[in-house]
Design a protein around this motif. Structure first.
Motif, PDB file in Angstrom:
ATOM      1  N   ALA A   1      -2.095   6.507 -10.224  1.00 28.02           N
ATOM      2  CA  ALA A   1      -1.923   5.100  -9.870  1.00 28.02           C
ATOM      3  C   ALA A   1      -2.146   4.201 -11.086  1.00 28.02           C
ATOM      4  O   ALA A   1      -1.408   3.240 -11.313  1.00 28.02           O
ATOM      5  CB  ALA A   1      -2.876   4.723  -8.734  1.00 28.02           C
TER       6      ALA A   1
ATOM      7  N   ARG B   1      -5.042  11.261  -7.990  1.00 32.78           N
ATOM      8  CA  ARG B   1      -4.406  10.091  -7.359  1.00 32.78           C
ATOM      9  C   ARG B   1      -4.741   8.815  -8.116  1.00 32.78           C
ATOM     10  O   ARG B   1      -3.872   7.966  -8.348  1.00 32.78           O
ATOM     11  CB  ARG B   1      -4.854   9.980  -5.893  1.00 32.78           C
TER      12      ARG B   1
ATOM     13  N   HIS C   1       0.837  -1.204   0.000  1.00 29.10           N
ATOM     14  CA  HIS C   1       0.000   0.000   0.000  1.00 29.10           C
ATOM     15  C   HIS C   1       0.867   1.248   0.000  1.00 29.10           C
ATOM     16  O   HIS C   1       1.796   1.384   0.791  1.00 29.10           O
ATOM     17  CB  HIS C   1      -0.894  -0.007   1.242  1.00 29.10           C
ATOM     18  N   GLY C   2       0.552   2.148  -0.946  1.00 31.97           N
ATOM     19  CA  GLY C   2       1.253   3.420  -0.991  1.00 31.97           C
ATOM     20  C   GLY C   2       2.607   3.354  -1.648  1.00 31.97           C
ATOM     21  O   GLY C   2       3.303   4.360  -1.715  1.00 31.97           O
ATOM     22  N   ASP C   3       3.034   2.176  -2.163  1.00 34.26           N
ATOM     23  CA  ASP C   3       4.337   2.059  -2.805  1.00 34.26           C
ATOM     24  C   ASP C   3       4.342   2.844  -4.106  1.00 34.26           C
ATOM     25  O   ASP C   3       3.550   2.591  -4.990  1.00 34.26           O
ATOM     26  CB  ASP C   3       4.616   0.578  -3.100  1.00 34.26           C
ATOM     27  N   SER C   4       5.229   3.825  -4.241  1.00 29.41           N
ATOM     28  CA  SER C   4       5.268   4.664  -5.421  1.00 29.41           C
ATOM     29  C   SER C   4       6.292   4.193  -6.431  1.00 29.41           C
ATOM     30  O   SER C   4       6.495   4.841  -7.443  1.00 29.41           O
ATOM     31  CB  SER C   4       5.575   6.120  -5.016  1.00 29.41           C
TER      32      SER C   4
ATOM     33  N   ARG D   1      -5.689   0.228  -4.284  1.00 28.33           N
ATOM     34  CA  ARG D   1      -4.718   0.081  -3.203  1.00 28.33           C
ATOM     35  C   ARG D   1      -3.578   1.088  -3.334  1.00 28.33           C
ATOM     36  O   ARG D   1      -3.192   1.745  -2.361  1.00 28.33           O
ATOM     37  CB  ARG D   1      -4.168  -1.345  -3.192  1.00 28.33           C
ATOM     38  N   VAL D   2      -3.039   1.242  -4.551  1.00 25.90           N
ATOM     39  CA  VAL D   2      -1.932   2.174  -4.756  1.00 25.90           C
ATOM     40  C   VAL D   2      -2.383   3.617  -4.539  1.00 25.90           C
ATOM     41  O   VAL D   2      -1.647   4.435  -3.990  1.00 25.90           O
ATOM     42  CB  VAL D   2      -1.335   1.994  -6.172  1.00 25.90           C
ATOM     43  N   ALA D   3      -3.619   3.924  -4.951  1.00 24.96           N
ATOM     44  CA  ALA D   3      -4.135   5.286  -4.788  1.00 24.96           C
ATOM     45  C   ALA D   3      -4.610   5.563  -3.368  1.00 24.96           C
ATOM     46  O   ALA D   3      -4.788   6.727  -2.986  1.00 24.96           O
ATOM     47  CB  ALA D   3      -5.283   5.527  -5.770  1.00 24.96           C
ATOM     48  N   GLY D   4      -4.828   4.499  -2.591  1.00 21.72           N
ATOM     49  CA  GLY D   4      -5.304   4.670  -1.232  1.00 21.72           C
ATOM     50  C   GLY D   4      -6.760   5.082  -1.161  1.00 21.72           C
ATOM     51  O   GLY D   4      -7.164   5.847  -0.271  1.00 21.72           O
ATOM     52  N   VAL D   5      -7.565   4.584  -2.108  1.00 26.41           N
ATOM     53  CA  VAL D   5      -8.991   4.898  -2.129  1.00 26.41           C
ATOM     54  C   VAL D   5      -9.780   3.606  -2.291  1.00 26.41           C
ATOM     55  O   VAL D   5      -9.210   2.525  -2.484  1.00 26.41           O
ATOM     56  CB  VAL D   5      -9.338   5.864  -3.281  1.00 26.41           C
ATOM     57  N   SER D   6     -11.097   3.716  -2.254  1.00 26.12           N
ATOM     58  CA  SER D   6     -11.926   2.531  -2.415  1.00 26.12           C
ATOM     59  C   SER D   6     -12.069   2.153  -3.888  1.00 26.12           C
ATOM     60  O   SER D   6     -11.851   2.981  -4.786  1.00 26.12           O
ATOM     61  CB  SER D   6     -13.321   2.782  -1.824  1.00 26.12           C
TER      62      SER D   6
END
Length: 369
Positions: free
Chosen positions: A73, A69, A22-25, A43-48
């Motif tokens: 992603a 975002r 999660h959050g890996d850029s 998951r990468v964007a941190g949203v649903s």
């Protein structure tokens, strides 16, 4: 069929590689990028997942920061939305049907150019059907489920016949047709346009005007003839009507008769530009001076009208803009049918396209004496 390029379907032949944390850029491995899913993007964007879906379905009320975002992603993962799945989730096909009476000539080329331009900006495909003098009406019902709505141009068809063949429940915009109750109708003010042309010819000194009409049973042709006759009566000039078919050859025949002296005329008003151009070229071949001996005017103002020599006076309608407007109105009505809160009042009333006279070299304003 006109169909803009659609995004290819996401491969499903192999399972996706394990997603990044999660959050890996950091850049994702090639295998992961090739098989990224909407869950990976979320998951990468941190949203649903629902938020990702709203972004890619073009829904309103998505915060700009969230949209950025999600898009970043998706770009990082190489994610491409599945067009088929997107259509199913939105209960729509992403395409609209276009029903035309013909494809021949610059008028339909310009009309389709405008439609395609507007559809492309809305990410819509165009599915084209040609009726050919009404033949093929039975194919209209087969369009249900393939398109979200229809733009129908059928000026030669009886409105009751057309209504019986329309797919039930399918949103439609009718262009240059006899009015259809409960649907949006875009129509040209043919009477006013034709009247303006005849009034202009009379003001230039014409006393014997020949009107080359469109084919019998065509609504545009009927209205343009009526406008020409009314204006001629008001101006006190003679008007004779020769039926044409909207093709250049029928205008050429009239021009040949005028040049030979078997048809008396000092002006020709054709119900479309192709017939006017046919008449103009015939007059020129026989050495008839235009407009000094015979003035010529047409209707539609296709691009060719300003390119012939002498340049053709024509009743101008922005054909491409008319096609674009039909698509825009259909899209608004489709959206309004899905969302009662859309509130687009312009979809509830018919629209009249008012033409204007474009005076060029084949006519003149002053009295010839």
């Amino acid at each position: 069929m006109l169909q803009p390029a659609m995004s290819p379907a996401r491969p499903t032949s192999a399972p996706a590689a394990a997603p990044a944390a999660h959050g890996d850029s950091t850049a994702a491995p090639a295998a992961q990028r090739a098989h990224a899913t909407i869950h990976d993007v979320a998951r990468v964007a941190g949203v649903s997942v629902a938020s990702v879906s709203r972004v890619f379905n073009g829904r309103d009320h998505v915060r700009a920061e969230m949209r950025t975002r999600v898009e970043e992603a998706a770009a990082q993962l190489g994610y491409v939305p599945h067009a088929g799945a997107r259509s199913l989730s939105m209960a729509r096909t992403g395409a609209i049907g276009v029903v035309l009476p013909d494809l021949h000539g610059e008028f339909f080329s310009e009309l389709l150019r405008g439609m395609d331009r507007e559809a492309s900006t809305r990410r819509l495909g165009l599915l084209l059907t040609v009726l050919h003098d009404g033949r093929g009406l039975d194919t209209l019902t087969a369009l249900r489920g393939q398109v979200d709505g229809l733009v129908v141009m059928a000026p030669e068809l009886d409105p009751d016949v057309l209504a019986r063949h329309m797919p039930r429940g399918l949103t439609a915009v009718f262009l240059a047709c006899a009015p259809q109750v409960g649907s949006l109708n875009l129509r040209i003010d043919n009477r006013a346009g034709a009247a303006a042309a005849v009034t202009h010819l009379a003001a230039g000194g014409a006393k014997r005007i020949v009107h080359i009409s469109g084919p019998a049973g065509n609504l545009d042709a009927q209205e343009r003839r009526a406008g020409a006759e009314a204006a001629a009566a008001e101006a006190g000039v003679a008007l004779s009507v020769i039926e044409g078919d909207f093709l250049e050859a029928s205008g050429t025949k009239v021009g040949e008769r005028v040049a030979a002296g078997t048809l008396a005329a000092d002006a020709i008003f054709a119900a479309n530009d192709m017939m006017a151009i046919g008449a103009l070229m015939a007059l020129k071949r026989h050495g008839i001076a235009v407009p000094e001996q015979v003035a010529v005017a047409g209707f539609d103002d296709i691009p060719l009208a300003r390119l012939v020599s002498p340049a053709l006076t024509s009743v101008a309608i922005d054909i491409a803009a008319m096609g674009a407007r039909a698509v825009a109105q259909l899209a608004a009505r489709i959206a309004g049918a899905r969302e009662e809160s859309s509130g687009d009042a312009s979809t509830g009333a018919d629209e009249v396209i008012v033409p204007h006279l474009m005076v060029r070299e084949t006519t003149r304003e002053t009295d010839r004496g």
